[in-house]
Motif scaffolding. Sequence first.
Motif, short mmCIF file in Angstrom:
data_model
loop_
_atom_site.label_atom_id
_atom_site.label_comp_id
_atom_site.label_asym_id
_atom_site.label_seq_id
_atom_site.Cartn_x
_atom_site.Cartn_y
_atom_site.Cartn_z
N TRP A 1 79.68 -17.09 -50.95
CA TRP A 1 78.37 -17.50 -50.44
C TRP A 1 77.21 -16.90 -51.23
O TRP A 1 76.06 -17.13 -50.90
CB TRP A 1 78.24 -17.10 -48.97
CG TRP A 1 78.38 -15.62 -48.73
CD1 TRP A 1 77.40 -14.68 -48.76
CD2 TRP A 1 79.58 -14.92 -48.44
NE1 TRP A 1 77.90 -13.43 -48.52
CE2 TRP A 1 79.26 -13.55 -48.30
CE3 TRP A 1 80.93 -15.32 -48.27
CZ2 TRP A 1 80.21 -12.58 -48.01
CZ3 TRP A 1 81.87 -14.34 -47.98
CH2 TRP A 1 81.51 -13.01 -47.86
N ARG A 2 77.52 -16.16 -52.28
CA ARG A 2 76.47 -15.56 -53.10
C ARG A 2 76.48 -16.19 -54.49
O ARG A 2 77.54 -16.53 -55.03
CB ARG A 2 76.68 -14.04 -53.24
CG ARG A 2 76.60 -13.29 -51.93
CD ARG A 2 76.92 -11.81 -52.12
NE ARG A 2 75.82 -11.11 -52.77
CZ ARG A 2 74.91 -10.39 -52.12
NH1 ARG A 2 74.95 -10.31 -50.79
NH2 ARG A 2 73.96 -9.76 -52.77
N THR A 3 75.30 -16.34 -55.07
CA THR A 3 75.21 -16.88 -56.43
C THR A 3 75.76 -15.88 -57.43
O THR A 3 76.04 -14.71 -57.09
CB THR A 3 73.75 -17.19 -56.79
OG1 THR A 3 73.01 -15.95 -56.77
CG2 THR A 3 73.13 -18.19 -55.83
N VAL A 4 75.89 -16.32 -58.68
CA VAL A 4 76.35 -15.43 -59.75
C VAL A 4 75.48 -14.18 -59.80
O VAL A 4 75.97 -13.05 -59.82
CB VAL A 4 76.33 -16.16 -61.10
CG1 VAL A 4 76.50 -15.17 -62.26
CG2 VAL A 4 77.42 -17.23 -61.15
N ARG B 1 71.02 -8.27 -68.55
CA ARG B 1 71.66 -7.70 -69.74
C ARG B 1 73.17 -7.94 -69.73
O ARG B 1 73.76 -8.33 -70.75
CB ARG B 1 71.36 -6.20 -69.82
CG ARG B 1 71.91 -5.53 -71.06
CD ARG B 1 71.22 -4.21 -71.32
NE ARG B 1 71.53 -3.18 -70.32
CZ ARG B 1 70.68 -2.72 -69.41
NH1 ARG B 1 69.43 -3.20 -69.36
NH2 ARG B 1 71.05 -1.78 -68.55
N TYR B 2 73.78 -7.75 -68.58
CA TYR B 2 75.24 -7.90 -68.54
C TYR B 2 75.68 -9.35 -68.40
O TYR B 2 76.78 -9.70 -68.86
CB TYR B 2 75.82 -7.00 -67.45
CG TYR B 2 75.79 -5.56 -67.88
CD1 TYR B 2 76.73 -5.07 -68.77
CD2 TYR B 2 74.78 -4.69 -67.46
CE1 TYR B 2 76.69 -3.76 -69.22
CE2 TYR B 2 74.73 -3.38 -67.90
CZ TYR B 2 75.68 -2.92 -68.79
OH TYR B 2 75.63 -1.63 -69.24
N LEU B 3 74.87 -10.20 -67.84
CA LEU B 3 75.19 -11.62 -67.87
C LEU B 3 75.15 -12.14 -69.30
O LEU B 3 75.96 -12.98 -69.70
CB LEU B 3 74.22 -12.41 -66.98
CG LEU B 3 74.43 -12.27 -65.47
CD1 LEU B 3 73.36 -13.06 -64.72
CD2 LEU B 3 75.83 -12.72 -65.06
N THR C 1 74.47 -16.20 -69.24
CA THR C 1 73.04 -16.49 -69.13
C THR C 1 72.86 -17.99 -68.93
O THR C 1 73.45 -18.81 -69.62
CB THR C 1 72.31 -16.05 -70.42
OG1 THR C 1 72.50 -14.64 -70.59
CG2 THR C 1 70.83 -16.36 -70.33
N GLY C 2 72.04 -18.35 -67.94
CA GLY C 2 71.83 -19.76 -67.61
C GLY C 2 72.65 -20.22 -66.42
O GLY C 2 72.42 -21.33 -65.90
N PHE C 3 73.60 -19.39 -65.98
CA PHE C 3 74.44 -19.76 -64.85
C PHE C 3 74.15 -18.89 -63.61
O PHE C 3 74.91 -18.90 -62.65
CB PHE C 3 75.92 -19.62 -65.23
CG PHE C 3 76.35 -20.52 -66.35
CD1 PHE C 3 76.73 -21.83 -66.11
CD2 PHE C 3 76.34 -20.06 -67.66
CE1 PHE C 3 77.11 -22.67 -67.14
CE2 PHE C 3 76.72 -20.88 -68.71
CZ PHE C 3 77.11 -22.20 -68.45
N GLU C 4 73.03 -18.18 -63.63
CA GLU C 4 72.72 -17.20 -62.60
C GLU C 4 72.67 -17.79 -61.20
O GLU C 4 73.01 -17.13 -60.21
CB GLU C 4 71.37 -16.51 -62.89
CG GLU C 4 71.33 -15.74 -64.20
CD GLU C 4 70.83 -16.59 -65.36
OE1 GLU C 4 70.99 -17.84 -65.29
OE2 GLU C 4 70.26 -16.02 -66.30
#
Length: 269
Positions: A99-102, A126-128, A134-137
């Motif tokens: 139920w939580r986003t990336v 930084r870690y994504l 990055t871009g899939f948050e």
Amino acid sequence: MSDNGDLDRTKIELRGVGKRFERHRQEPLTVLDSVDLTVAEKGFLSIVGPSGSGKSTLLFMIAGLEAPTSGEVLVEGQPIKGPSADRGVVFQEDAIFPWRTVRRNVEYGLALRGVPKQERRERVDRYLELVKLTGFEGLYPRQLSGGMKKRVAIAEVLVNEPQVLLLDEPFGALDYVTKISLQEELGRIWQRARLTTVMVTHDIEEALFLSDRVVVLRDGGLRYDVTVPFERPRPHELRNEPRFTELKERLWSEIGPAARSAPVVENQA
């Protein structure tokens, strides 16, 4: 390659570690018996062995999730008393909230620790970027592939900036192509983050491709110990080289049934 100075320093040490499980109306089951092991600072050690040999049990003792029946486990000379944020664990089953986003999954541990919002955002970004998410948050786990979920799980651990990374069959549930891709990504991440890393795996090729050193655990103890001679970064083509194949076959011979009566062989190059 890791700096030789780093590899001269011990980060983790097991001294005479034993683990016995009590069983109802049966003799206790001894999984580990007087295991001695050191892991170098910023080194990458893999533990391989047959099913039921105690690989994950040993890893969980380093994590502080299991206590040894005898002996002790130390990090930088201090006995482990329980779990710590300094030792991050990536499990085979991904610990991701559906139920939580990336972003909200990766920042979860930081939020629990009260890290300020702006710092959380910067560290998560930084870690994504490090795990190429990055871009899939804003996506939810149901919208991700198996490989992407595993990247989220790795980012969840790395964002807490542990000193030790522990991996329990991290890619065991993935298809072959995804597994190979993530092995190469993990090698890249390890070279950037330079964490002391211990990985449990049943995949000998994976162990050789990623590690500085591989040990075989069977019959309650360490039965083979080899320093991996390949330079980093390691190209995909290394897997097909004769020297890689020969070492892979040697490790397989140490894990299989024929090895059970063989003597212990240590620190082979």
